[in-house]
Design a protein around this motif. Structure first.
Motif, PDB file in Angstrom:
ATOM      1  N   UNK A 171       0.613  -1.407  -0.266  1.00 30.42           N
ATOM      2  CA  UNK A 171      -0.159  -0.389  -0.196  1.00 30.42           C
ATOM      3  C   UNK A 171       0.810   1.043   0.083  1.00 30.42           C
ATOM      4  N   UNK A 172       1.921   1.254   0.896  1.00 31.72           N
ATOM      5  CA  UNK A 172       2.414   2.022   0.870  1.00 31.72           C
ATOM      6  C   UNK A 172       3.494   2.707  -0.548  1.00 31.72           C
ATOM      7  N   UNK A 173       3.578   1.509  -1.322  1.00 33.90           N
ATOM      8  CA  UNK A 173       3.235   2.166  -2.391  1.00 33.90           C
ATOM      9  C   UNK A 173       2.511   2.649  -3.502  1.00 33.90           C
ATOM     10  N   UNK A 174       1.782   2.598  -3.236  1.00 37.47           N
ATOM     11  CA  UNK A 174       0.730   2.912  -4.810  1.00 37.47           C
ATOM     12  C   UNK A 174       0.548   4.527  -4.602  1.00 37.47           C
ATOM     13  N   UNK A 175       0.159   4.467  -5.715  1.00 36.09           N
ATOM     14  CA  UNK A 175       0.322   5.847  -6.101  1.00 36.09           C
ATOM     15  C   UNK A 175      -0.782   6.662  -5.279  1.00 36.09           C
ATOM     16  N   UNK A 176      -0.402   7.689  -4.659  1.00 37.23           N
ATOM     17  CA  UNK A 176      -1.812   8.877  -4.215  1.00 37.23           C
ATOM     18  C   UNK A 176      -1.198   8.917  -2.512  1.00 37.23           C
ATOM     19  N   UNK A 177      -0.620   7.448  -1.830  1.00 34.17           N
ATOM     20  CA  UNK A 177      -0.648   7.097  -1.002  1.00 34.17           C
ATOM     21  C   UNK A 177       0.627   8.045  -0.190  1.00 34.17           C
ATOM     22  N   UNK A 178       0.372   8.446   0.743  1.00 32.83           N
ATOM     23  CA  UNK A 178       1.122   9.784   1.998  1.00 32.83           C
ATOM     24  C   UNK A 178       1.674   9.306   2.721  1.00 32.83           C
ATOM     25  N   UNK A 179       0.042   8.679   3.704  1.00 38.38           N
ATOM     26  CA  UNK A 179       0.782   7.952   4.743  1.00 38.38           C
ATOM     27  C   UNK A 179      -0.520   6.633   4.829  1.00 38.38           C
ATOM     28  N   UNK A 180       0.497   6.003   5.585  1.00 40.65           N
ATOM     29  CA  UNK A 180      -0.111   4.457   5.697  1.00 40.65           C
ATOM     30  C   UNK A 180      -0.473   3.846   6.994  1.00 40.65           C
ATOM     31  N   UNK A 181      -0.641   4.039   8.521  1.00 38.61           N
ATOM     32  CA  UNK A 181      -0.015   3.887   9.844  1.00 38.61           C
ATOM     33  C   UNK A 181      -1.375   2.833  10.194  1.00 38.61           C
ATOM     34  N   UNK A 182      -0.277   1.229  10.877  1.00 37.16           N
ATOM     35  CA  UNK A 182      -1.226   1.073  11.682  1.00 37.16           C
ATOM     36  C   UNK A 182      -0.638   0.642  13.070  1.00 37.16           C
ATOM     37  N   UNK A 183      -2.258   0.637  13.847  1.00 40.70           N
ATOM     38  CA  UNK A 183      -1.642   0.838  15.383  1.00 40.70           C
ATOM     39  C   UNK A 183      -3.035  -0.245  15.760  1.00 40.70           C
ATOM     40  N   UNK A 184      -2.347  -0.755  17.605  1.00 38.13           N
ATOM     41  CA  UNK A 184      -2.658  -1.676  17.685  1.00 38.13           C
ATOM     42  C   UNK A 184      -3.371  -0.715  19.192  1.00 38.13           C
ATOM     43  N   UNK A 185      -4.970  -0.642  19.521  1.00 38.67           N
ATOM     44  CA  UNK A 185      -5.075  -0.344  21.143  1.00 38.67           C
ATOM     45  C   UNK A 185      -4.534  -0.739  22.612  1.00 38.67           C
ATOM     46  N   UNK A 186      -4.014   0.119  23.132  1.00 40.32           N
ATOM     47  CA  UNK A 186      -3.456  -0.576  24.404  1.00 40.32           C
ATOM     48  C   UNK A 186      -4.149  -1.427  24.853  1.00 40.32           C
ATOM     49  N   UNK A 187      -5.399  -0.946  25.304  1.00 46.32           N
ATOM     50  CA  UNK A 187      -5.749  -1.895  26.159  1.00 46.32           C
ATOM     51  C   UNK A 187      -6.828  -2.997  25.792  1.00 46.32           C
ATOM     52  N   UNK A 188      -7.583  -3.023  24.040  1.00 50.08           N
ATOM     53  CA  UNK A 188      -7.864  -4.233  23.922  1.00 50.08           C
ATOM     54  C   UNK A 188      -7.376  -3.980  22.645  1.00 50.08           C
ATOM     55  N   UNK A 189      -6.352  -5.225  22.635  1.00 49.92           N
ATOM     56  CA  UNK A 189      -4.996  -5.928  21.469  1.00 49.92           C
ATOM     57  C   UNK A 189      -6.488  -6.429  20.316  1.00 49.92           C
ATOM     58  N   UNK A 190      -7.677  -6.684  20.742  1.00 51.18           N
ATOM     59  CA  UNK A 190      -8.063  -6.948  19.364  1.00 51.18           C
ATOM     60  C   UNK A 190      -9.292  -5.610  17.868  1.00 51.18           C
ATOM     61  N   UNK A 191      -8.642  -4.647  18.841  1.00 51.75           N
ATOM     62  CA  UNK A 191      -8.452  -3.235  18.235  1.00 51.75           C
ATOM     63  C   UNK A 191      -7.336  -2.643  17.367  1.00 51.75           C
TER      64      UNK A 191
END
Length: 97
Positions: A32-52
Motif C-alpha cells: 500500500x505504501x508503494x501505491x500511487x497517491x499514498x501519503x501515509x498508511x499507519x497501523x495501530x493496535x489498541x493498548x488495552x484491547x489488543x483486538x482493536x
C-alpha cells in the motif's frame, strides 16, 4: 487542486483471531505504501484491547484511495480474514486544522 483524503479505519478482530487479523493487516503495509497517491498508511493496535486495530491513512485524492480499495492485496486480506473480524468502521475525513 484535489482535496487530500484522510481515512480512519477501525478493525475489531474476534478475540480468538487477533493474531491472524494482525498478520494479514501487516501484509497490507508494504504494497500500500508503494501505491500511487499514498501519503501515509499507519497501523495501530489498541493498548488495552489488543483486538482493536486502527489504520490512519492520508491519500492525495479520493480517486487514488478508491483504486487502492480495489487492489488485489486488499481482496486477499478480505478473503484471508473472512469470518475473523467482529466489527469494521471506516471514516472518510478532511483535515481542517
Amino acid at each position: 487542486m484535489m482535496t487530500k483524503l484522510t481515512i480512519v479505519a477501525r478493525i475489531q478482530a474476534k478475540t480468538d483471531k487477533i493474531e491472524l487479523v494482525k498478520a494479514e493487516l501487516l501484509k497490507l503495509i508494504e504494497p500500500t505504501r508503494q501505491e500511487e497517491g499514498c501519503l501515509q498508511y499507519d497501523l495501530h493496535q489498541d493498548n488495552t484491547d489488543p483486538a482493536v486495530f486502527m489504520f490512519y491513512e492520508n491519500w492525495e485524492s479520493r480517486e487514488l484511495w478508491q483504486t487502492h480499495m480495489n487492489n488485489t492485496h486488499l481482496q486477499a486480506y478480505m478473503a484471508a480474514t473472512d469470518g475473523a473480524v467482529e466489527n469494521f468502521t471506516l471514516n472518510e475525513m478532511t483535515h481542517i486544522a
